[in-house]
Design an enzyme around this catalytic site. Structure first.
Site, mmCIF file in Angstrom:
data_model
loop_
_atom_site.group_PDB
_atom_site.id
_atom_site.type_symbol
_atom_site.label_atom_id
_atom_site.label_comp_id
_atom_site.label_asym_id
_atom_site.label_seq_id
_atom_site.Cartn_x
_atom_site.Cartn_y
_atom_site.Cartn_z
ATOM 1 N N GLU A 220 53.042 69.458 -7.115
ATOM 2 C CA GLU A 220 52.083 68.349 -7.092
ATOM 3 C C GLU A 220 52.767 66.988 -7.273
ATOM 4 O O GLU A 220 52.175 66.043 -7.784
ATOM 5 C CB GLU A 220 51.008 68.564 -8.163
ATOM 6 N N GLU B 44 46.654 77.044 -5.334
ATOM 7 C CA GLU B 44 45.962 77.092 -6.625
ATOM 8 C C GLU B 44 44.468 76.874 -6.410
ATOM 9 O O GLU B 44 44.030 75.752 -6.134
ATOM 10 C CB GLU B 44 46.496 76.028 -7.599
#
Length: 700
Positions: free
Chosen positions: A33, A102
């Protein structure tokens, strides 16, 4: 970074773990991320991300590399999506598959906040939409909830429990109906696998917020996903001359483009009622004469400096840089002299202690007495507090126990996020505000009990314990020790700490973790019934307002011996150790609620027989875990029952034989299937109405 990556890759290669070597690793990830925060790093952000990708590719591992939330990941690195929803995500190259790395089925908890929950209908909707829109791989984070044993939790303020409202909870028990609903979803998707893998995709609009994606292959196989993204209204749609009712915010899956085998909003899986059943602590050794109940051994931690101080500084130091995360605790102590002529001594008023801190929590002692406790929270770790304190004429010692509650684990520059006291002042003196911030502060890292390892077998004799069957209540800085038997049975175990304050616990030297039954605000927005429709966010469906965020603390059964287990508790601010107990986590009852229009089970669906006009009946599958059996039927109604599991009620229409009919199928069985068929329910109690069956069965 390169050295660390190479070290890990080489270890994997040595064990032949990569798929290219015949092992189980099919993907590898570099960074996480980073694309969401790289702009904060200025001109160096983008070059670093590209360097990281190039460095990873140079490792030559023979399986693809991925970068989550890295929107411009260079070929052949695959950029992937992390979110509650990834159906609209598109890879940055047509040569890359659509990966959802995710999918969050819940959210983490923070001490003092409400308990977040994500409805199974919404998770299923998100997953079905992802595959409807060409998804290739979807991964749950977390699928099995975990426990942050010891001091491993992050955040800061993330609880010891990292259960995440996952399909399998941190104790290893399936969370129903979430687990079952998602299992049935993936069974339905699997029925579509050939067309999804090899077919051509066509999208058709069926309304302003309704659409269908059709996959057909060369053999004529056809599957369809019909979705309704309207957040409020169910809609009738027509597809291939057939009308379908699609509930709001749902997807229907048709493995043959005809029959609906699954709808994300229609939950047919059983609902499990899970309880924490108290199991009082049982002493392992014979009690001395005059003792009753549990024999506790007590050791009182010193306030402030124990042993010899570590250093003295005029002012404050950063907590984390000082302790190097070797402990949660850092003492800082100074003194202030109070003249006899101070007005507050004569009037009986109290001066005000004002403390500011970068976090995370603190206990303030004046002349060795606890005067105040304060902390930040999961949204803001900093805090400031003002508290009247008792000072006497002459010298007064002020000792502050600064504490961390996990380390920052996300965001830009998080390695520079500090903690600890930044300002201390006293108000109410004749000369005005007394600033102690530049005083000489004496520092001591950690606790004496920690340093001496008194929570372990080999460190017990490093201090003198005092035995008692009446342990002190609400006493700060106290170590409690007991020798106890393992709880009965074989169910998972939690330690009930509702009546304690804050601290840490160990069993046989193994770190159970931080305990802090910090109560969430009664004014938080909790929802007794969560509306799954519409986009989910972490605060949408909270529970347990006005209750401790975490009451029970998981202890693996493997940590227990049959007898003579060493349980050690360190209590920071005071509690009632007499109320500490083990609790066994078990499924006490199972429920089912299903209507006649529910899609048939996936196992009942067969593509070769899809032309048949006979629709398999819907049914409730009930199963008690392990060796338990259905000992009684607490409720059963075929007709129009109302309510939810644990509070079912008969509706206006009810078959009076419902209980006996369900008992015939289920009683004394470990599992059973109650189908809405004429074989099970003969007479129609209310012709013309849609019938539902509701069952609650007791597991024992």
């Amino acid at each position: 970074m390169a050295n660390f990556t190479t070290l890990i890759v080489n270890k994997m290669k040595q064990e032949k773990f990569f798929a290219s070597q015949g092992g189980p690793i099919i993907l590898s990830q570099i960074e996480n991320e980073y694309g969401d925060i790289e702009m904060v790093y200025g001109n160096g952000g983008k070059p670093y991300a590209m360097w990281a990708a190039k460095m990873a590719l140079s490792q030559d591992i023979g399986v693809p590399w991925i970068m989550c939330q890295q929107y411009d990941a260079p070929d052949p690195v695959i950029n992937t999506c992390n979110s509650f929803y990834c159906d609209q995500f598109t890879p940055n190259s047509n040569s890359k598959p659509k990966f959802w790395t995710e999918n969050w089925p819940g959210w983490f908890k923070t001490f003092g906040a409400k308990d977040p929950h994500r409805p199974p209908e919404d998770i299923a909707f998100a997953v079905a939409r992802f595959f409807q829109k060409g998804g290739s791989l979807q991964n749950y984070y977390m699928y099995h909830g975990g426990t942050n044993f010891g001091r491993t939790s992050g955040g800061p303020f993330i609880t010891t429990s990292y259960d995440y409202d996952a399909p399998i909870d941190e104790y290893g028990i399936t969370r129903q109906p979430k687990w079952g609903h998602l299992k049935q979803l993936h069974e339905a998707i699997k029925l579509c696998k050939h067309a999804l893998l090899y077919g051509e995709q066509i999208n058709l609009s069926l309304g302003p917020l309704q659409e269908v994606d059709i996959y057909t292959d060369g053999s004529g196989e056809c599957v369809a996903f019909i979705s309704n993204v309207d957040e409020k209204h169910d809609q009738h749609v027509t597809f291939r001359n057939t009308s379908y009712l699609i509930p709001a915010w749902s997807v229907s899956i048709l493995p043959d483009c005809k029959e609906v085998v699954y709808n994300t909003a229609k939950v047919g899986s059983q609902i499990s009622v899970i309880e924490m059943q108290p199991d009082n602590l049982h002493i392992s050794t014979m009690l001395p004469e005059g003792f009753s109940g549990i024999k506790w051994d007590i050791f009182q931690e010193k306030v402030g400096v124990w042993g010899y101080h570590d250093f003295v500084v005029n002012g404050f130091v950063d907590h984390i840089n000082t302790t190097k995360d070797s402990t949660d605790y850092l003492w800082c102590t100074t003194s202030v002299y109070v003249d006899d002529n101070e007005d507050f001594l004569k009037s009986g008023s109290q001066p005000i202690l004002i403390v500011e801190s970068k976090g995370h929590a603190m206990h303030a002692f004046v002349n060795h007495e606890l005067q105040a406790s304060a902390s930040g929270n999961g949204s803001d770790s900093t805090f400031k507090f003002q508290k009247p304190i008792l000072l006497r004429a002459g010298k007064n010692d002020i000792s502050l126990l600064s504490m961390t509650v996990g380390l920052q684990n996300a965001g830009p520059f998080y390695e520079w996020v500090g903690a600890g006291v930044t300002s201390v002042k006293l108000e109410g003196f004749n000369k005005g505000v007394v600033d102690l911030s530049t005083n000489a502060w004496i520092y001591k890292i950690g606790l004496e009990g920690e340093y001496l390892n008194i929570y372990k077998e080999d460190g017990l004799h490093n201090v003198k314990w005092i035995s008692t069957s009446n342990p002190p209540k609400n006493q700060p800085l106290t170590w409690y020790k007991a020798i106890v038997d393992a709880p009965n049975g074989n169910e998972p175990v939690g330690l009930d700490m509702k009546h304690m304050g804050k601290g840490q616990a160990w069993l046989n030297g193994e770190p159970i973790g931080r305990f802090w039954p910090r109560v969430s605000s009664i004014n938080d927005d909790c929802t007794p019934k969560c509306d799954y429709r519409g986009k989910f966010f972490p605060s949408k469906c909270g529970t347990r307002c006005g209750e401790p965020t975490q009451r029970w603390y998981h202890i693996p059964r493997s940590w227990f011996k049959p007898r003579e287990n060493l349980l050690v508790i360190f209590e920071e601010k005071g509690g009632d150790p007499y109320q500490i107990c083990f609790s066994r986590r078990r499924v006490t009852s199972v429920c089912g609620l299903i209507s006649e229009d529910h899609p048939p089970s996936n196992t009942a669906y067969n593509k070769q027989d899809s032309s048949s006009s006979i629709r398999p009946p819907a049914g409730i599958h009930l199963e008690c875990p392990g060796s338990s059996r259905i000992s009684s039927i607490k409720f059963a109604s075929f007709g129009t029952p109302q309510g939810t599991c644990g509070s079912f009620q008969m509706g206006a229409c009810h078959d009076p034989l419902s209980v006996s009919l369900v008992e015939k199928v289920c009683l004394n069985a470990q599992e059973c299937l109650v189908q809405l068929s004429k074989e099970n329910f003969g007479e129609d109690p209310c012709p013309g109405l849609l019938k539902t069956v509701a069952v609650e069965a007791v597991c024992q």
